[in-house]
Design a protein around this motif. Sequence first.
Motif, PDB file in Angstrom:
ATOM      1  N   GLU A  44       0.851  -1.191   0.000  1.00 13.21           N
ATOM      2  CA  GLU A  44       0.000   0.000   0.000  1.00 13.21           C
ATOM      3  C   GLU A  44       0.888   1.242   0.000  1.00 13.21           C
ATOM      4  O   GLU A  44       1.917   1.280   0.687  1.00 13.21           O
ATOM      5  CB  GLU A  44      -0.909   0.017   1.233  1.00 13.21           C
ATOM      6  CG  GLU A  44      -2.054  -0.967   1.179  1.00 13.21           C
ATOM      7  CD  GLU A  44      -2.995  -0.797   2.366  1.00 13.21           C
ATOM      8  OE1 GLU A  44      -4.081  -0.228   2.183  1.00 13.21           O
ATOM      9  OE2 GLU A  44      -2.625  -1.227   3.467  1.00 13.21           O
ATOM     10  N   ASP A  84      -2.900   4.757  -2.308  1.00 12.78           N
ATOM     11  CA  ASP A  84      -4.026   4.113  -1.618  1.00 12.78           C
ATOM     12  C   ASP A  84      -4.528   4.985  -0.475  1.00 12.78           C
ATOM     13  O   ASP A  84      -5.729   5.069  -0.229  1.00 12.78           O
ATOM     14  CB  ASP A  84      -3.588   2.756  -1.058  1.00 12.78           C
ATOM     15  CG  ASP A  84      -3.073   1.827  -2.138  1.00 12.78           C
ATOM     16  OD1 ASP A  84      -3.893   1.359  -2.944  1.00 12.78           O
ATOM     17  OD2 ASP A  84      -1.847   1.590  -2.187  1.00 12.78           O
ATOM     18  N   LYS A 137     -13.844  15.475  -1.160  1.00 14.94           N
ATOM     19  CA  LYS A 137     -14.934  14.871  -1.930  1.00 14.94           C
ATOM     20  C   LYS A 137     -14.414  14.178  -3.182  1.00 14.94           C
ATOM     21  O   LYS A 137     -14.838  13.070  -3.531  1.00 14.94           O
ATOM     22  CB  LYS A 137     -15.960  15.939  -2.309  1.00 14.94           C
ATOM     23  CG  LYS A 137     -16.796  16.438  -1.146  1.00 14.94           C
ATOM     24  CD  LYS A 137     -17.759  17.545  -1.592  1.00 14.94           C
ATOM     25  CE  LYS A 137     -18.564  18.088  -0.408  1.00 14.94           C
ATOM     26  NZ  LYS A 137     -19.458  19.199  -0.829  1.00 14.94           N
ATOM     27  N   LEU A 188     -12.508  10.956  -2.150  1.00 11.79           N
ATOM     28  CA  LEU A 188     -13.434   9.899  -1.761  1.00 11.79           C
ATOM     29  C   LEU A 188     -14.114   9.292  -2.986  1.00 11.79           C
ATOM     30  O   LEU A 188     -14.334   8.079  -3.058  1.00 11.79           O
ATOM     31  CB  LEU A 188     -14.479  10.443  -0.784  1.00 11.79           C
ATOM     32  CG  LEU A 188     -13.959  10.827   0.609  1.00 11.79           C
ATOM     33  CD1 LEU A 188     -15.070  11.490   1.413  1.00 11.79           C
ATOM     34  CD2 LEU A 188     -13.438   9.593   1.354  1.00 11.79           C
ATOM     35  N   TYR A 189     -14.441  10.141  -3.964  1.00 11.20           N
ATOM     36  CA  TYR A 189     -15.063   9.663  -5.195  1.00 11.20           C
ATOM     37  C   TYR A 189     -14.123   8.695  -5.927  1.00 11.20           C
ATOM     38  O   TYR A 189     -14.566   7.738  -6.578  1.00 11.20           O
ATOM     39  CB  TYR A 189     -15.407  10.849  -6.101  1.00 11.20           C
ATOM     40  CG  TYR A 189     -16.033  10.458  -7.423  1.00 11.20           C
ATOM     41  CD1 TYR A 189     -17.377  10.077  -7.480  1.00 11.20           C
ATOM     42  CD2 TYR A 189     -15.278  10.466  -8.592  1.00 11.20           C
ATOM     43  CE1 TYR A 189     -17.952   9.706  -8.693  1.00 11.20           C
ATOM     44  CE2 TYR A 189     -15.846  10.105  -9.803  1.00 11.20           C
ATOM     45  CZ  TYR A 189     -17.180   9.720  -9.842  1.00 11.20           C
ATOM     46  OH  TYR A 189     -17.744   9.343 -11.041  1.00 11.20           O
ATOM     47  N   GLU A 190     -12.824   8.928  -5.774  1.00 11.44           N
ATOM     48  CA  GLU A 190     -11.823   8.074  -6.420  1.00 11.44           C
ATOM     49  C   GLU A 190     -11.370   6.933  -5.502  1.00 11.44           C
ATOM     50  O   GLU A 190     -10.360   6.283  -5.744  1.00 11.44           O
ATOM     51  CB  GLU A 190     -10.630   8.918  -6.858  1.00 11.44           C
ATOM     52  CG  GLU A 190     -10.995   9.934  -7.938  1.00 11.44           C
ATOM     53  CD  GLU A 190      -9.803  10.719  -8.446  1.00 11.44           C
ATOM     54  OE1 GLU A 190      -8.671  10.514  -7.934  1.00 11.44           O
ATOM     55  OE2 GLU A 190      -9.979  11.538  -9.368  1.00 11.44           O
ATOM     56  N   ASN A 191     -12.138   6.704  -4.426  1.00 12.60           N
ATOM     57  CA  ASN A 191     -11.913   5.567  -3.517  1.00 12.60           C
ATOM     58  C   ASN A 191     -10.574   5.616  -2.784  1.00 12.60           C
ATOM     59  O   ASN A 191      -9.987   4.566  -2.478  1.00 12.60           O
ATOM     60  CB  ASN A 191     -12.043   4.236  -4.267  1.00 12.60           C
ATOM     61  CG  ASN A 191     -13.450   4.007  -4.783  1.00 12.60           C
ATOM     62  OD1 ASN A 191     -14.421   4.244  -4.071  1.00 12.60           O
ATOM     63  ND2 ASN A 191     -13.553   3.551  -6.030  1.00 12.60           N
ATOM     64  N   LYS A 192     -10.092   6.814  -2.509  1.00 10.87           N
ATOM     65  CA  LYS A 192      -8.889   6.951  -1.698  1.00 10.87           C
ATOM     66  C   LYS A 192      -9.261   6.824  -0.217  1.00 10.87           C
ATOM     67  O   LYS A 192     -10.334   7.259   0.207  1.00 10.87           O
ATOM     68  CB  LYS A 192      -8.205   8.295  -1.934  1.00 10.87           C
ATOM     69  CG  LYS A 192      -7.849   8.586  -3.393  1.00 10.87           C
ATOM     70  CD  LYS A 192      -6.880   7.567  -3.950  1.00 10.87           C
ATOM     71  CE  LYS A 192      -6.507   7.904  -5.380  1.00 10.87           C
ATOM     72  NZ  LYS A 192      -5.652   6.848  -6.002  1.00 10.87           N
ATOM     73  N   ILE A 193      -8.380   6.209   0.554  1.00 11.47           N
ATOM     74  CA  ILE A 193      -8.543   6.169   2.018  1.00 11.47           C
ATOM     75  C   ILE A 193      -7.881   7.422   2.576  1.00 11.47           C
ATOM     76  O   ILE A 193      -6.703   7.679   2.308  1.00 11.47           O
ATOM     77  CB  ILE A 193      -7.895   4.909   2.614  1.00 11.47           C
ATOM     78  CG1 ILE A 193      -8.591   3.654   2.089  1.00 11.47           C
ATOM     79  CG2 ILE A 193      -7.955   4.950   4.144  1.00 11.47           C
ATOM     80  CD1 ILE A 193      -7.904   2.364   2.490  1.00 11.47           C
ATOM     81  N   GLY A 245     -15.686  11.968   5.939  1.00 11.53           N
ATOM     82  CA  GLY A 245     -15.361  10.766   5.178  1.00 11.53           C
ATOM     83  C   GLY A 245     -13.992  10.178   5.451  1.00 11.53           C
ATOM     84  O   GLY A 245     -13.610   9.174   4.839  1.00 11.53           O
ATOM     85  N   LYS A 272     -11.322   7.903   7.127  1.00 11.92           N
ATOM     86  CA  LYS A 272     -11.466   6.564   7.707  1.00 11.92           C
ATOM     87  C   LYS A 272     -10.385   6.223   8.721  1.00 11.92           C
ATOM     88  O   LYS A 272     -10.551   5.306   9.513  1.00 11.92           O
ATOM     89  CB  LYS A 272     -11.465   5.514   6.587  1.00 11.92           C
ATOM     90  CG  LYS A 272     -12.715   5.539   5.720  1.00 11.92           C
ATOM     91  CD  LYS A 272     -12.706   4.407   4.711  1.00 11.92           C
ATOM     92  CE  LYS A 272     -13.989   4.422   3.868  1.00 11.92           C
ATOM     93  NZ  LYS A 272     -13.978   3.348   2.845  1.00 11.92           N
TER      94      LYS A 272
END
Length: 402
Positions: free
Chosen positions: A110, A130, A149, A152-157, A176, A178
Amino acid sequence: MFIARQPIFNKSLKVYGYELLYRENSDSKIFDSIDSTKATASVLGGLFENGIDDIVGDKKAFINFDYDFLMSDVLELIDPNILVIEVLEEIKADEKIIDRLKYLKNKGYEIALDDFVEKYNDYPLIPLTDIIKYDILARPLNTIKNEVKVALYENKILLAEKVETKEEFLQAKEMGFKLFQGYFFSKPSVISESNNKKTIKTQYIKIISELKKDEPSYQKIAEIIEIDINLSYRLLRITKRRESKNDFESIKKALLYMGLKEIERWINILMMQDLTIKKPKELMKTSLVRSKFCEFIAENSKYKKRKFEASMMGLMSTIDALLDKPMEDAISEISLSEDIKNALVDCKGSLSYIYNLMFSYEKGDWMNVKFYAKKLHIDESILYNGYIEALKWTHKSLDTIN
């Protein structure tokens, strides 16, 4: 060599991993290329020498890497299921580093961007990333809402670091994020206000008070324990797990086998365990690591005759967070020496140097580590071994009571 760790939590305040804070010595500048590479090699060597399980357990290890070390093969010695590669913010994102990170990602590692300050849409390492770490002191949450935003839309943590208050934790979580890093978890009222009336069990207070007497009575301690079946069972289980070949037909005999100092240590550990039921488990670990590390510091300094006081001070250093009370109110329920109280409440008095050295080491504040080590007449080069031993002892202690 110095290595310390700082926990990284998920939204449920369970530990996801630990960032390893390291430096070759207190004078080195970690981000100078030569020192950084040498220090990184040292921390990796330390991971293998001491066993990575003793440092991060079964969690992730977040480690900073500079350009030169990212390009070396040495980091591949660590299992990609354990290691998260943190790319330092000043690394130049050239073609070589992009190709190298692609290779490492294909190997299963990662990739995290540390202290991200670049323009999100233009930064060439974003597609390979990641985890993105935001220092919310340098970039307050209100200033990065739009960027968050998109990420998060691109699925980043997203990981918020330098989180110091409950309010910051809740705001970041709502946005958002995590993962969370900082000392917010070790302060009162992190989770809710419902625990404000929590108090220490009467049995613990009675036992600790008896142990503080000039001539403690094994018989009186046994009588206090015997009226609590849960406490009796846990005490006997501890003696059984401490490789004792004896069977004890009474609580008193089990106490005599342990000795007064061990009784005091275990009663305090059991008390802390009870208080952490509705708190992050990391608080319990933090208390135990601090307890053993403070004891080590005292034993190897000019305060060697006060190692048990130092141990108690370290153990009680999170009691305010456990009880959701100001430190002064929290320790009013238990019998502690004035020096311990002064160190915990006002960071003053003779034991405060030990407390400050412990806390500076824990935070990776290596300049202050050097300062307080000098005050205590302790060789700073032995602190690494003391810290690792504190981690090992904590793991063993928790295995014994669980």
